[in-house]
Design an enzyme around this catalytic site. Structure first.
Site, short mmCIF file in Angstrom:
data_model
loop_
_atom_site.label_atom_id
_atom_site.label_comp_id
_atom_site.label_asym_id
_atom_site.label_seq_id
_atom_site.Cartn_x
_atom_site.Cartn_y
_atom_site.Cartn_z
CB CYS A 135 -0.97 -0.02 1.18
SG CYS A 135 -2.01 1.46 1.28
CD GLU A 205 -2.70 -1.04 -2.55
OE1 GLU A 205 -3.03 -0.02 -3.21
OE2 GLU A 205 -2.95 -1.17 -1.35
#
Length: 227
Positions: A135, A205
């Site tokens: 992230c 993601e």
């Protein structure tokens, strides 16, 4: 080559797919549908709440005060600083941040959170960090890529978002350094689990950006809305 250098090399394909994703490129161009931005904020608000809880679990797994202090500081940063890029998107669509909080998670975000929670609950501290690292790392590189490609100025509608993440190198390097240390003490089996956790988080993601652009819903919700 460090362990995280290897992770980056092995996942270059997904990083590039993230950079090329239409939502990410839309940030660079300063043009995105309001409904996609709202969908992103709703999901990311809950995602970051989960990130905070994972940091809390990481504290419980930590043996040294340095580790405890690090995760404590990360909780503070997520609560008090990562609202800034959200507020940039909220200003763009003209909706208050409070109006976009408390929504159920779409499928991809739900899966991502449970993936992180799984490694935090049953895995080692190294696995937990490996699941968390994509992230901040992908966001930092997104910021850098968008600065390089679009050279946004203060008048750009997403200048604050891009600048926030483009300037986050120190936070990314610190998490990488800690993961490298943990990997150095890990068995080959644990390193393999860390690699798997990292790659799956990279995949998720990418899926998060797609989920936001398509305003992904659960299948039953789509069926009801189409009746």
């Amino acid at each position: 080559m460090t362990f995280t250098d290897v992770l980056r090399k092995e996942n270059e394909d997904i990083f590039q797919m993230i950079f090329d994703h239409p939502f990410v490129q839309g940030i660079g161009k300063g043009e995105l549908p309001s409904e996609a931005l709202a969908h992103y904020i709703k999901a990311d608000y809950e995602y970051l709440n989960a990130f905070i809880r994972v940091y809390g679990i990481a504290i419980s797994k930590s043996l040294m005060r340095d580790e405890m202090s690090y995760f404590h500081d990360q909780i503070h940063f997520t609560i008090h600083d990562e609202v800034k890029p959200h507020l940039n998107f909220c200003d763009y669509i003209g909706v208050s941040y409070e109006e976009l909080q408390g929504y159920p998670l779409p499928p991809t975000a739900d899966h991502y959170i449970k993936h992180m929670m799984y490694h935090a609950q049953v895995g080692t501290l190294g696995e937990t960090l490996a699941a968390l690292l994509p992230c901040p790392w992908t966001y930092f590189e997104i910021g850098q890529e968008l600065v390089k490609k679009y050279s946004p100025t203060a008048g750009h509608p997403f200048y604050k978002w891009i600048s926030f993440y483009a300037d986050s190198e120190s936070a990314t390097l610190e998490m990488r350094k800690r993961l490298d240390t943990l990997a150095g003490d890990a068995s080959l089996e644990e390193q393999a689990r860390m690699k798997d956790a990292f790659r799956k988080s990279c995949q998720l993601e990418l899926g998060f950006w797609e989920m936001s652009l398509t305003c992904e819903e659960w299948p039953s919700n789509r069926t009801v809305s189409n009746l």
